[in-house]
Design a protein around this motif. Sequence first.
Motif, short mmCIF file in Angstrom:
data_model
loop_
_atom_site.label_atom_id
_atom_site.label_comp_id
_atom_site.label_asym_id
_atom_site.label_seq_id
_atom_site.Cartn_x
_atom_site.Cartn_y
_atom_site.Cartn_z
N ARG A 1 5.83 -4.87 -1.50
CA ARG A 1 5.97 -4.42 -0.12
C ARG A 1 7.16 -5.12 0.49
O ARG A 1 7.18 -6.36 0.59
CB ARG A 1 4.72 -4.68 0.70
N ILE B 1 11.59 6.67 9.03
CA ILE B 1 10.44 6.83 9.91
C ILE B 1 10.94 6.97 11.34
O ILE B 1 11.92 6.32 11.73
CB ILE B 1 9.47 5.64 9.74
N GLY C 1 6.61 6.25 14.52
CA GLY C 1 5.89 6.22 13.27
C GLY C 1 5.14 7.49 12.91
O GLY C 1 4.38 7.49 11.94
N THR D 1 7.81 10.96 8.93
CA THR D 1 8.50 10.23 7.88
C THR D 1 9.29 11.20 7.01
O THR D 1 9.09 12.43 7.08
CB THR D 1 7.52 9.45 7.00
N THR E 1 5.72 4.29 0.52
CA THR E 1 5.25 4.64 1.85
C THR E 1 5.97 3.78 2.87
O THR E 1 5.93 2.54 2.79
CB THR E 1 3.74 4.41 1.98
N SER F 1 6.30 2.56 6.80
CA SER F 1 5.47 2.43 7.99
C SER F 1 6.14 1.44 8.93
O SER F 1 7.10 0.77 8.56
CB SER F 1 4.06 1.96 7.63
N ARG F 2 5.63 1.36 10.14
CA ARG F 2 6.22 0.42 11.10
C ARG F 2 5.14 -0.07 12.05
O ARG F 2 4.14 0.62 12.30
CB ARG F 2 7.36 1.05 11.87
N ASP F 3 5.39 -1.27 12.56
CA ASP F 3 4.53 -1.87 13.57
C ASP F 3 5.45 -2.30 14.70
O ASP F 3 6.07 -3.37 14.61
CB ASP F 3 3.75 -3.05 12.98
N VAL G 1 9.38 -2.96 10.15
CA VAL G 1 9.19 -1.75 9.36
C VAL G 1 8.94 -2.18 7.92
O VAL G 1 9.47 -3.19 7.46
CB VAL G 1 10.39 -0.80 9.48
N TYR G 2 8.10 -1.43 7.23
CA TYR G 2 7.67 -1.79 5.88
C TYR G 2 8.01 -0.68 4.90
O TYR G 2 8.11 0.49 5.28
CB TYR G 2 6.16 -2.02 5.85
N GLN H 1 6.13 0.12 1.38
CA GLN H 1 5.17 -0.17 0.32
C GLN H 1 5.57 0.63 -0.90
O GLN H 1 5.70 1.85 -0.83
CB GLN H 1 3.76 0.20 0.77
#
Length: 122
Positions: A19, A51, A55, A58, A69, A71-73, A79-80, A82
């Motif tokens: 990740r 993204i 979020g 995508t 995958t 994703s973001r927070d 942002v990630y 995986q």
Amino acid sequence: QVQLVEAGGGFVQAGDSLRLSCAASGRTFSDYAAGWFRQAPGTEREFVAAICRYGIFTNYTDSVKGRFTISRDNAKNTVYLQMISLKPEDTALYYCAAHMGTLPVRSGYHYWGRGTQVTVSS
């Protein structure tokens, strides 16, 4: 402006997972759509995933669909990416990028991190 710093790269075996994370600082991160790109030695940098600002939407390059995958927070300004079922051909320097737009586009990014190396051994 926004500053981006990637982390999480490493040396793994084929089939393993990683990740990646990208920490943003500066302006409000939710002002930016974000993406991941990669560059292997001797090749041009290529789009991997993107993204939208919040979020919801995508976008992936075909070679990683079903395995990666994004994703973001926004609360964590991060942002990630995986990555599962990694393959030797995923070996590259992975870059995080951002642009002041809404959509998860494949080009037109203005802000870039310095990259994190992912090496997948067979």
